[in-house]
Design a protein around this motif. Structure first.
Motif, PDB file in Angstrom:
ATOM      1  N   LYS A  56       0.812  -1.380  -0.239  1.00 29.76           N
ATOM      2  CA  LYS A  56       0.157  -0.019  -0.333  1.00 29.76           C
ATOM      3  C   LYS A  56       0.729   1.549   0.280  1.00 29.76           C
ATOM      4  CE  LYS A  56      -3.657  -2.244   2.298  1.00 29.76           C
ATOM      5  NZ  LYS A  56      -4.519  -2.023   3.815  1.00 29.76           N
ATOM      6  N   VAL A  57       1.744   1.318  -0.031  1.00 28.38           N
ATOM      7  CA  VAL A  57       2.899   2.239  -0.220  1.00 28.38           C
ATOM      8  C   VAL A  57       3.178   2.840  -1.133  1.00 28.38           C
ATOM      9  CG1 VAL A  57       4.994   3.022  -0.135  1.00 28.38           C
ATOM     10  CG2 VAL A  57       4.070   1.913   1.424  1.00 28.38           C
ATOM     11  N   PRO A  58       3.266   4.165  -1.912  1.00 31.45           N
ATOM     12  CA  PRO A  58       2.946   4.691  -3.044  1.00 31.45           C
ATOM     13  C   PRO A  58       4.175   4.495  -3.774  1.00 31.45           C
ATOM     14  CG  PRO A  58       2.249   6.267  -1.397  1.00 31.45           C
ATOM     15  CD  PRO A  58       2.696   4.831  -0.272  1.00 31.45           C
ATOM     16  N   VAL A  59       3.980   4.069  -4.833  1.00 22.87           N
ATOM     17  CA  VAL A  59       5.360   3.985  -5.626  1.00 22.87           C
ATOM     18  C   VAL A  59       6.599   5.254  -5.477  1.00 22.87           C
ATOM     19  CG1 VAL A  59       6.423   3.365  -8.179  1.00 22.87           C
ATOM     20  CG2 VAL A  59       3.491   2.426  -7.233  1.00 22.87           C
ATOM     21  N   ALA A  60       5.736   6.413  -5.565  1.00 23.38           N
ATOM     22  CA  ALA A  60       6.575   7.341  -5.575  1.00 23.38           C
ATOM     23  C   ALA A  60       8.054   6.942  -3.613  1.00 23.38           C
ATOM     24  CB  ALA A  60       6.387   8.833  -5.446  1.00 23.38           C
ATOM     25  N   GLU A  61       7.177   7.250  -3.064  1.00 22.15           N
ATOM     26  CA  GLU A  61       7.894   6.252  -1.898  1.00 22.15           C
ATOM     27  C   GLU A  61       8.468   5.869  -1.759  1.00 22.15           C
ATOM     28  OE1 GLU A  61       5.551   6.608   1.796  1.00 22.15           O
ATOM     29  OE2 GLU A  61       4.434   7.933   1.008  1.00 22.15           O
ATOM     30  N   ARG A  62       8.350   4.443  -2.805  1.00 17.28           N
ATOM     31  CA  ARG A  62       8.964   2.967  -2.354  1.00 17.28           C
ATOM     32  C   ARG A  62      10.042   3.547  -3.529  1.00 17.28           C
ATOM     33  NH1 ARG A  62       4.587  -0.842  -5.882  1.00 17.28           N
ATOM     34  NH2 ARG A  62       2.866  -0.147  -4.145  1.00 17.28           N
ATOM     35  N   ALA A  63      10.189   4.387  -4.741  1.00 17.63           N
ATOM     36  CA  ALA A  63      11.155   4.333  -5.670  1.00 17.63           C
ATOM     37  C   ALA A  63      12.522   5.478  -4.597  1.00 17.63           C
ATOM     38  CB  ALA A  63      10.464   5.710  -6.619  1.00 17.63           C
ATOM     39  N   ARG A 181      24.850  -8.741   4.097  1.00 17.67           N
ATOM     40  CA  ARG A 181      25.181  -7.100   4.620  1.00 17.67           C
ATOM     41  C   ARG A 181      24.490  -6.393   3.689  1.00 17.67           C
ATOM     42  NH1 ARG A 181      25.897  -3.286   6.941  1.00 17.67           N
ATOM     43  NH2 ARG A 181      27.717  -1.415   6.308  1.00 17.67           N
ATOM     44  N   LEU A 182      24.135  -6.209   2.378  1.00 16.08           N
ATOM     45  CA  LEU A 182      23.478  -5.606   1.339  1.00 16.08           C
ATOM     46  C   LEU A 182      21.989  -5.410   1.925  1.00 16.08           C
ATOM     47  CD1 LEU A 182      23.239  -4.017  -1.026  1.00 16.08           C
ATOM     48  CD2 LEU A 182      21.648  -6.008  -1.990  1.00 16.08           C
ATOM     49  N   ALA A 183      21.302  -6.512   2.825  1.00 15.22           N
ATOM     50  CA  ALA A 183      20.013  -6.321   3.533  1.00 15.22           C
ATOM     51  C   ALA A 183      20.223  -5.141   4.292  1.00 15.22           C
ATOM     52  CB  ALA A 183      19.980  -7.900   4.077  1.00 15.22           C
ATOM     53  N   GLU A 184      21.260  -5.512   5.510  1.00 17.27           N
ATOM     54  CA  GLU A 184      21.192  -4.697   6.527  1.00 17.27           C
ATOM     55  C   GLU A 184      21.781  -3.254   6.028  1.00 17.27           C
ATOM     56  OE1 GLU A 184      24.522  -4.321  10.333  1.00 17.27           O
ATOM     57  OE2 GLU A 184      25.645  -5.232   8.232  1.00 17.27           O
ATOM     58  N   LEU A 185      22.564  -2.708   5.081  1.00 19.62           N
ATOM     59  CA  LEU A 185      22.411  -1.574   4.377  1.00 19.62           C
ATOM     60  C   LEU A 185      20.764  -1.417   4.401  1.00 19.62           C
ATOM     61  CD1 LEU A 185      25.480  -1.741   2.637  1.00 19.62           C
ATOM     62  CD2 LEU A 185      25.554  -0.735   4.613  1.00 19.62           C
ATOM     63  N   PHE A 186      20.101  -1.949   2.939  1.00 21.86           N
ATOM     64  CA  PHE A 186      18.621  -1.490   3.016  1.00 21.86           C
ATOM     65  C   PHE A 186      17.757  -1.052   3.990  1.00 21.86           C
ATOM     66  CE2 PHE A 186      17.419  -2.826  -1.721  1.00 21.86           C
ATOM     67  CZ  PHE A 186      18.772  -1.558  -2.189  1.00 21.86           C
ATOM     68  N   SER A 187      17.681  -2.110   4.930  1.00 24.67           N
ATOM     69  CA  SER A 187      17.135  -1.473   6.569  1.00 24.67           C
ATOM     70  C   SER A 187      18.166  -0.415   6.736  1.00 24.67           C
ATOM     71  CB  SER A 187      17.755  -2.812   7.334  1.00 24.67           C
ATOM     72  OG  SER A 187      17.023  -2.325   8.486  1.00 24.67           O
ATOM     73  N   GLN A 188      19.232   0.522   6.659  1.00 22.47           N
ATOM     74  CA  GLN A 188      19.426   1.473   7.315  1.00 22.47           C
ATOM     75  C   GLN A 188      19.139   2.441   5.925  1.00 22.47           C
ATOM     76  OE1 GLN A 188      23.634   1.239   7.322  1.00 22.47           O
ATOM     77  NE2 GLN A 188      23.924  -0.293   8.961  1.00 22.47           N
ATOM     78  N   ALA A 189      18.217   2.485   5.063  1.00 24.88           N
ATOM     79  CA  ALA A 189      17.863   2.921   3.835  1.00 24.88           C
ATOM     80  C   ALA A 189      16.839   3.423   4.262  1.00 24.88           C
ATOM     81  CB  ALA A 189      18.069   2.672   2.723  1.00 24.88           C
ATOM     82  N   GLY A 190      16.029   2.817   5.720  1.00 21.75           N
ATOM     83  CA  GLY A 190      14.642   2.592   4.891  1.00 21.75           C
ATOM     84  C   GLY A 190      13.782   2.136   5.887  1.00 21.75           C
ATOM     85  N   TYR A 191      14.256   0.910   4.793  1.00 22.24           N
ATOM     86  CA  TYR A 191      12.645  -0.510   4.328  1.00 22.24           C
ATOM     87  C   TYR A 191      12.678  -0.893   5.820  1.00 22.24           C
ATOM     88  CZ  TYR A 191      13.710  -0.202  -0.498  1.00 22.24           C
ATOM     89  OH  TYR A 191      14.286   0.096  -1.585  1.00 22.24           O
TER      90      TYR A 191
END
Length: 475
Positions: A56-63, A181-191
């Protein structure tokens, strides 16, 4: 390291771990979980719960989040590249390029996701409209091979996340650390927690459970053909979607009028990149009889220039990842030699102090090949290529298509029309004419025959993570 589930490092309920070793030295430098079925249920539950909100998150926010994730990949490219070099053994510069190129693909998917559209057919019926919309497919299970762990993952991850899916990644046992490690970085990005999860373990312990789990909506797999066939069969029985990018045995046709100044360097570079450990590398080379001797001599000379060593030495090639993968190169070379082929360079395992702890096989050229040899029929996944002569272009096309595989093919010719005609006749998902570039981000990549089902990259890749829904609306 531990499993990355629901946004945090999580000890395996199995309590078991496996070693991650440097393929150059054989030295163990980390451990990762050998997960069990309880771990599978935990990670699938997390991804399923996260999907309810993420879709349900807007595509612009996902982008926006995806661009942040891509930038973090670039910011940490040296760190990720070093992790990858240690677990894979590939030269460091090439590992760093994999990270930055994967970040570019992640960015591309973010922008392409903003351009996805539905439609309203103009039926012109009073008081009625029909809408065709796209919805995210659900929880995606990503299972990837060891050879390009970040590139292969982001081909799935970037498309799935921008479409609104959540993902559970199971990287290869040999190269899991860069993915974790990539998963941790994406979590830091705000996912949000649960959107991008990583679980490690042996395929025989958890693979079937991940594929058949009730919350799995799609399986995105890159790996061996036999494993992919099993995954496809299991998924089909349960009505689950799947994309399979499988093995390859890619041919190149070098016509009589080809420019060898272009063809030879391009073919050598592509044949032996990553020690030959990728699915769309050149495996078999068909050369017109009029230029055959010259071509063999020039390719042999060019191949001998390649340097082999440890991943931090600035060399061209590192070791093969394991004895299991190495064995194929050795066996196929011996088979070809026994059947009358000529080994013009390489052909035997490298020896000496620098090589004794790793599975180093030199770049190897097999001349005078024919289709009775395994090297011309089976996937090698190593630094070995075979050369066979042909008389006519029609014969070359028939030989190139005489394979169970159809991932990629290549043509070199001085006549543009000839190149296009041959490209149209070749049974492959992608064909390069007069050069060999990396596959571009905005066009589809995948194979035919036993090389796979479906396509990745471009809008085609994102669309495969969506379901079409038709809404009939009367007013």
């Amino acid at each position: 390291m531990e499993n990355f589930i629901n946004g945090k490092w999580t000890k395996p309920q199995s309590g078991n771990y496996g070693n991650v070793s440097n393929p150059v030295t054989g030295k163990v430098f980390d451990k990762v979980p050998h997960s069990n079925l309880d771990d599978v249920n935990a990670v699938m539950d997390a991804a399923h719960e996260a999907f309810k909100k993420w879709k349900k998150v807007p595509v612009a926010e996902r982008a926006s989040l995806q661009h942040k994730g891509a930038q973090l990949m670039r910011d940490h490219a040296d760190e990720l590249g070093n992790l990858l070099a240690n677990e894979l053994g590939r030269p460091l510069d090439a590992c760093i390029r994999e990270i930055t190129r994967s970040a570019d693909l992640t960015d591309y998917y973010a922008e392409e996701g903003l351009r996805l559209k539905g439609e309203i057919p103009l039926h012109n019926i009073e008081g009625e409209r029909v809408m065709v919309i796209r919805e995210p497919i659900g929880v995606v299970v990503s299972i990837t091979s060891f050879n390009y762990p970040i590139a292969l993952l982001t081909m799935k991850l970037g498309a799935a996340l921008i479409a609104g899916c959540t993902i559970v990644s199971k990287p290869s046992d040999e190269t899991p650390l860069s993915t974790m490690r990539l998963a941790e970085l994406f979590s830091q990005a705000g996912y949000p927690p649960g959107v991008f999860n990583v679980i490690t373990g042996r395929g025989r312990d958890i693979g079937d459970a991940m594929v058949t789990h009730k919350y799995t909506s799609k399986i995105a797999f890159t790996g061996g053909t036999s494993t992919g066939q099993r995954i496809g069969a299991l998924a089909a029985q349960l009505g689950k979607r799947f994309t399979l990018e499988l093995g390859g045995q890619s041919p190149v046709i070098v016509c009589a009028d080809a420019n060898l100044d272009i063809a030879v360097p391009a073919i050598v570079k592509h044949t032996f990149a990553n020690s030959g450990q990728f699915c769309y590398r050149v495996s078999r080379i068909y050369v017109h009889q009029d230029i055959y001797d010259e071509y063999v001599a020039r390719m042999t000379e060019e191949t001998k220039k390649l340097t082999i060593g440890n991943q931090f030495s600035g060399c061209d090639m590192g070791p093969i990842i394991s004895q299991k993968i190495y064995k194929t190169s050795e066996e196929q070379t011996a088979d070809a030699k026994a059947k009358g082929a000529t080994i013009t360079t390489g052909g035997e395992r490298l020896k000496g102090a620098e090589f004794e702890k790793g599975w180093f096989f030199p770049p190897t050229i097999i001349a005078d090949a024919n289709h009775s040899m395994e090297i011309m029929r089976e996937e090698t996944f190593g630094p070995v290529a075979a050369i066979m002569k042909f008389k006519t272009n029609e014969e070359a096309i028939a030989l190139a298509n005489d394979s169970d595989y159809g991932l990629a093919a290549y043509v070199f010719t001085g006549e543009l029309g000839t190149g296009l005609r041959i490209a149209e006749e070749l049974e492959a998902g992608s064909v390069w004419v007069n050069n060999i570039q990396r596959s571009y981000h905005d066009v589809p990549f995948g194979g035919v025959k036993q090389s796979g089902v479906g396509r990745e990259k471009g809008r085609y890749g994102i669309e495969s993570y969506t379901e079409l829904k038709t809404i009939y609306y009367s007013y």
